[in-house]
Enzyme design. Structure first.
Site, PDB file in Angstrom:
ATOM      1  N   TYR A 128       0.827  -1.201   0.000  1.00 45.20           N
ATOM      2  CA  TYR A 128       0.000   0.000   0.000  1.00 45.20           C
ATOM      3  C   TYR A 128       0.866   1.257   0.000  1.00 45.20           C
ATOM      4  CZ  TYR A 128      -3.517  -3.428   1.606  1.00 45.20           C
ATOM      5  OH  TYR A 128      -4.332  -4.528   1.729  1.00 45.20           O
TER       6      TYR A 128
ATOM      7  N   GLN B 208      -7.040 -13.726   5.427  1.00 41.62           N
ATOM      8  CA  GLN B 208      -7.730 -12.468   5.140  1.00 41.62           C
ATOM      9  C   GLN B 208      -8.275 -12.543   3.716  1.00 41.62           C
ATOM     10  OE1 GLN B 208      -6.295  -8.003   4.290  1.00 41.62           O
ATOM     11  NE2 GLN B 208      -5.964  -8.559   6.415  1.00 41.62           N
TER      12      GLN B 208
HETATM   13  P1  NAP Z   1     -13.907  -0.939   2.091  1.00 45.07           P
HETATM   14  O1  NAP Z   1     -13.396  -0.877   3.460  1.00 45.07           O
HETATM   15  O2  NAP Z   1     -15.020  -1.885   1.778  1.00 45.07           O
HETATM   16  O3  NAP Z   1     -14.371   0.492   1.597  1.00 45.07           O
HETATM   17  C1  NAP Z   1     -13.600   1.647   1.782  1.00 45.07           C
HETATM   18  C2  NAP Z   1     -14.394   2.820   1.217  1.00 45.07           C
HETATM   19  O4  NAP Z   1     -15.648   2.895   1.919  1.00 45.07           O
HETATM   20  C3  NAP Z   1     -13.723   4.161   1.393  1.00 45.07           C
HETATM   21  O5  NAP Z   1     -13.991   4.917   0.230  1.00 45.07           O
HETATM   22  C4  NAP Z   1     -14.410   4.774   2.617  1.00 45.07           C
HETATM   23  O6  NAP Z   1     -14.481   6.195   2.540  1.00 45.07           O
HETATM   24  C5  NAP Z   1     -15.800   4.184   2.488  1.00 45.07           C
HETATM   25  N1  NAP Z   1     -16.448   4.034   3.799  1.00 45.07           N
HETATM   26  C6  NAP Z   1     -15.908   3.504   4.933  1.00 45.07           C
HETATM   27  N2  NAP Z   1     -16.802   3.558   5.927  1.00 45.07           N
HETATM   28  C7  NAP Z   1     -17.934   4.131   5.429  1.00 45.07           C
HETATM   29  C8  NAP Z   1     -19.189   4.470   5.973  1.00 45.07           C
HETATM   30  N3  NAP Z   1     -19.482   4.220   7.261  1.00 45.07           N
HETATM   31  N4  NAP Z   1     -20.108   5.039   5.153  1.00 45.07           N
HETATM   32  C9  NAP Z   1     -19.831   5.285   3.851  1.00 45.07           C
HETATM   33  N5  NAP Z   1     -18.661   4.989   3.281  1.00 45.07           N
HETATM   34  C10 NAP Z   1     -17.709   4.409   4.054  1.00 45.07           C
HETATM   35  O7  NAP Z   1     -12.742  -1.275   1.027  1.00 45.07           O
HETATM   36  P2  NAP Z   1     -11.184  -1.584   1.085  1.00 45.07           P
HETATM   37  O8  NAP Z   1     -10.415  -0.400   1.500  1.00 45.07           O
HETATM   38  O9  NAP Z   1     -10.853  -2.225  -0.226  1.00 45.07           O
HETATM   39  O10 NAP Z   1     -11.038  -2.762   2.178  1.00 45.07           O
HETATM   40  C11 NAP Z   1     -10.745  -2.519   3.527  1.00 45.07           C
HETATM   41  C12 NAP Z   1      -9.314  -2.885   3.882  1.00 45.07           C
HETATM   42  O11 NAP Z   1      -9.071  -4.266   3.648  1.00 45.07           O
HETATM   43  C13 NAP Z   1      -8.267  -2.198   3.004  1.00 45.07           C
HETATM   44  O12 NAP Z   1      -8.126  -0.825   3.310  1.00 45.07           O
HETATM   45  C14 NAP Z   1      -7.077  -3.057   3.278  1.00 45.07           C
HETATM   46  O13 NAP Z   1      -6.513  -2.749   4.550  1.00 45.07           O
HETATM   47  C15 NAP Z   1      -7.715  -4.450   3.281  1.00 45.07           C
HETATM   48  N6  NAP Z   1      -7.667  -5.120   1.957  1.00 45.07           N
HETATM   49  C16 NAP Z   1      -6.921  -6.259   1.848  1.00 45.07           C
HETATM   50  C17 NAP Z   1      -6.816  -6.907   0.611  1.00 45.07           C
HETATM   51  C18 NAP Z   1      -5.984  -8.150   0.496  1.00 45.07           C
HETATM   52  O14 NAP Z   1      -5.708  -8.604  -0.626  1.00 45.07           O
HETATM   53  N7  NAP Z   1      -5.596  -8.742   1.594  1.00 45.07           N
HETATM   54  C19 NAP Z   1      -7.497  -6.411  -0.521  1.00 45.07           C
HETATM   55  C20 NAP Z   1      -8.281  -5.272  -0.355  1.00 45.07           C
HETATM   56  C21 NAP Z   1      -8.369  -4.646   0.883  1.00 45.07           C
HETATM   57  P3  NAP Z   1     -13.445   7.210   3.232  1.00 45.07           P
HETATM   58  O15 NAP Z   1     -12.082   6.620   3.130  1.00 45.07           O
HETATM   59  O16 NAP Z   1     -13.650   8.458   2.454  1.00 45.07           O
HETATM   60  O17 NAP Z   1     -13.852   7.393   4.682  1.00 45.07           O
END
Ligand code: NAP
Length: 279
Positions: free
Chosen positions: A55, A165
């Protein structure tokens, strides 16, 4: 205020809600706001923070390092090694770089980000060496489907794995068919990434209908649904303070049987094996 926990196979309890950090640390101008968002989450008891060397090329780890500075013992840091760095020597070098970015002397849980071409036994050997040296406390994997977990746990040291994960949310229910039960039988929680489908579930009408009954938002219901069952840790990423607060408050939403069947009608559970999806 301590929040609900899940227990890792080693017996350690971790919060069922964590903070994701993908897309953090990519832009210097947002650094302070991202640090502040993570600190707010820590203040609210959301002490598990997920990051990765991938990241922002270490930038996300630097944001996390700044957020936990002066309060390291109150945080549980998860980071990940890229598969093409996951040889025995490469994993150890990657971990040293991550420790430097994080400004800490240990990573609480270190994951292989996804399966690459390095034999798993080699990566596991490096994880065990890092554990012995006190540089990581636990290790696990990410994006492993059930057959990959079988292969991993058949290795002599494979039993040390603490989590998988994976992509899991209402629109990605495939793991419910086999992977979740497989991990459940072994007392291994999964970590559900992208639990709000990268923000897309925040606008979902079916979720909004359920949310209306709880005076909540659609995103909160998506999170409450993900955390409804034992053995699932959700790690939403939120950089806006109102999102951080909402996500912590989602822990207090108790979905009813009526809510769950309404969500089952809108997002059908799997009736056969679905190969694990990844983002
Ligand atoms: P996510 O958490 O499903 O979505 C993040 C998005 O949702 C951001 O744009 C955030 O906005 C918004 N959001 C968060 N809370 C909200 C709420 N209460 N209401 C409205 N919108 C909201 O997606 P993600 O970032 O892909 O997944 C989460 C974490 O999982 C990642 O950050 C990473 O640490 C991990 N991940 C791991 C892998 C892997 O391969 N292991 C792959 C993908 C992700 P704002 O930021 O503007 O607040």
């Amino acid at each position: 205020m301590p929040i609900r926990t899940a227990t890792l196979p080693c017996g350690e309890a971790v919060p069922v809600l964590g903070q994701g950090t993908w897309r953090m640390g990519e832009n210097r101008a947002r650094f302070a706001d991202e640090v502040a968002a993570l600190r707010l989450g820590l203040d609210l008891g959301v002490t598990l923070i997920d990051t990765a060397e991938m990241y922002g090329d270490g930038g996300s780890e630097r944001v996390v390092g700044e957020a936990v500075a002066g309060r390291r013992d109150g945080a549980f840091i998860v980071s990940k090694v890229l598969p093409y760095n996951a040889s025995r020597a490469g994993t150890i070098a990657a971990c040293e770089r991550s420790l430097k970015n994080l400004g800490t002397d240990r990573i609480d849980l270190y994951l292989l980000h996804w399966i690459g071409s390095v034999p798993l036994a080699e990566t596991v050997d490096a994880f065990e060496a890092l554990k012995k040296a006190g540089k990581i406390r636990h290790w696990g994997v990410s994006n492993f489907d059930t057959d990959d977990m079988e292969e991993l746990t058949a290795l002599p040291q494979g039993g040390g794995c603490q989590t998988d994960q994976v992509l899991y949310n209402l629109t990605r229910r495939g793991p419910e068919f086999d992977l979740l039960p497989w991990c459940g039988r072994r007392g291994m929680p999964i970590m559900a990434y992208s639990p709000v489908e990268q923000g897309m579930l925040a606008d979902n009408a079916a979720l909004a209908a359920v949310a209306g009954r709880h005076d909540a938002s659609a995103a909160q219901v998506a999170l409450a649904w993900t955390m409804r069952q034992d053995g699932v840790i959700a790690i939403p990423k939120a950089s806006r303070p109102d999102h951080v607060r909402q996500n912590a408050a989602a822990l207090d939403i108790a979905l009813t049987a009526e809510d769950l069947s309404q969500l089952d009608r809108a997002f059908a559970p799997p009736r056969a094996k679905v190969p694990l999806e990844m983002l």
